[in-house]
Write an enzyme that holds these catalytic residues in place. Structure first.
Site, PDB file in Angstrom:
ATOM      1  CG  LEU A  38      -1.846   1.226   1.191  1.00 58.96           C
ATOM      2  CD1 LEU A  38      -2.652   1.425   0.217  1.00 58.96           C
ATOM      3  CD2 LEU A  38      -2.611   0.975   2.649  1.00 58.96           C
ATOM      4  CG  ASP A  39       3.081   4.259  -2.935  1.00 62.15           C
ATOM      5  OD1 ASP A  39       3.712   5.087  -1.911  1.00 62.15           O
ATOM      6  OD2 ASP A  39       3.735   4.561  -4.115  1.00 62.15           O
ATOM      7  CB  THR A  40       0.238   6.164   2.045  1.00 61.77           C
ATOM      8  OG1 THR A  40       1.665   6.427   2.292  1.00 61.77           O
ATOM      9  CG2 THR A  40      -0.288   5.186   2.822  1.00 61.77           C
ATOM     10  N   GLY A  41       1.672   7.299  -0.757  1.00 57.22           N
ATOM     11  CA  GLY A  41       1.948   8.404  -1.866  1.00 57.22           C
ATOM     12  C   GLY A  41       1.476   8.254  -3.206  1.00 57.22           C
ATOM     13  CG  ASN A  42       0.098   5.239  -6.714  1.00 51.57           C
ATOM     14  OD1 ASN A  42      -0.248   6.118  -7.454  1.00 51.57           O
ATOM     15  ND2 ASN A  42      -0.561   4.160  -6.828  1.00 51.57           N
TER      16      ASN A  42
END
Length: 303
Positions: free
Chosen positions: A178-182
């Site tokens: 889970l890439d919260t910056g994406n």
């Protein structure tokens, strides 16, 4: 004066039905529309019980708490106490939040003359009908978006999830991060974009096309796969780029106790591999877990 109890009851039924739907969305609970309606129906019965039988016990806080317990048990299947308590507290939190907002709006747009007239209306307050039928669904729509942001906090402690992507009749199981910056979205449809590594992307797009995409900076779109779309994005250094992507038929994310699925997700390519330290083939977009089109399914045997 004659009271139209059925109309007042219908007003309450609509309110309870929308509240329970909001509880399901906010708590990411799997639900049946039939059970939600039955829960709202049971909740609304307190109106005719109060008006027709004049039971004093109905007004007691203990009775209301007990009645709320049965509302939640009817609307949602019981899995474990923690899930029940989350839905129960969310039910009251949303009731107080939305109910207070509706009451404030009602007070704001109602004059003293309107209050006198509406107090003698046999079918309930006219403005209440307007608020519930028009303003309340709008409030639910925007409140749902805001409350869904809170659900991301509990997901950040566990950032790796199994993912299954369905496209061209091929199911591919991946490990995702889970890439919260994406925050990448399709500029027209606003659907989220998730990234898969190059070997996975070649499962659906032939190797020759992928190699052409890697080599070509001034991209010639002619002759490429028709289902490919090119989504503009900004690189870390500020440079603009175009990301090749396609719209998946379905994406499922296993959160442990629940599996969420949606059909409105684009799959983009990351050339090479994501990490040598982690076995990850996919970068998730947090917007995927907040989609209004997302469906939730409970995993049996998990508590």
């Amino acid at each position: 004066m004659q009271l139209y109890v059925d109309l007042i009851w219908l007003l309450n039924l609509l309110f309870d039905w929308m509240i329970l739907l909001l509880v399901a969305w906010v708590t990411k609970s799997s639900f049946s529309h039939v059970r939600i309606f039955l829960g709202a129906l049971f909740a609304s019965l307190i109106i005719p019980l109060t008006l027709l039988f004049n039971w004093g016990v109905v007004d007691s806080p203990i009775f209301k708490l007990g009645y709320s317990v049965f509302i939640i048990l009817i609307a949602f299947s019981y899995q474990h106490f923690k899930a029940f308590l989350t839905r129960f507290l969310s039910f009251y939190l949303i009731n107080f939040s939305i109910g207070g907002a509706v009451f404030g709006l009602h007070y704001f747009i109602t004059t003293n003359t309107d209050m006198v007239i509406n107090n003698h209306a046999p079918f309930g307050d006219t403005i209440s009908w307007v608020v519930v039928l028009i303003m309340f669904p709008i409030a639910v729509y925007f409140t749902k978006d805001q409350l869904q942001q809170l659900t991301m906090f509990k997901l950040r402690s566990q950032q790796q999830f199994p993912v299954t992507i369905l496209h061209q009749n091929r199911h591919v199981a991946l490990n995702s991060f889970l890439d919260t910056g994406n925050q990448l979205k399709h500029p027209l449809t606003q659907h989220p974009v998730i990234l898969v590594d190059e070997p996975t992307f070649k499962t659906w797009i032939d190797e020759e096309t992928v190699e052409l995409l890697k080599r070509t900076e001034q991209m010639d779109f002619w002759g490429l796969d028709d289902e490919l779309q090119f989504i503009p994005y900004q690189k870390a250094g500020g440079e603009q780029g175009l990301l090749p992507a396609f719209l998946a038929e379905e994406v499922k994310v296993d959160l442990g106790q629940q599996i969420i699925s949606t059909k409105k997700v684009y799959i983009g390519v990351h050339y090479g591999h994501f990490s040598k330290q982690m076995d990850v083939q996919c970068l998730l977009n947090p917007l995927l877990l907040q989609s209004k089109r997302m469906r939730v399914k409970d995993v049996e045997g998990v508590s």
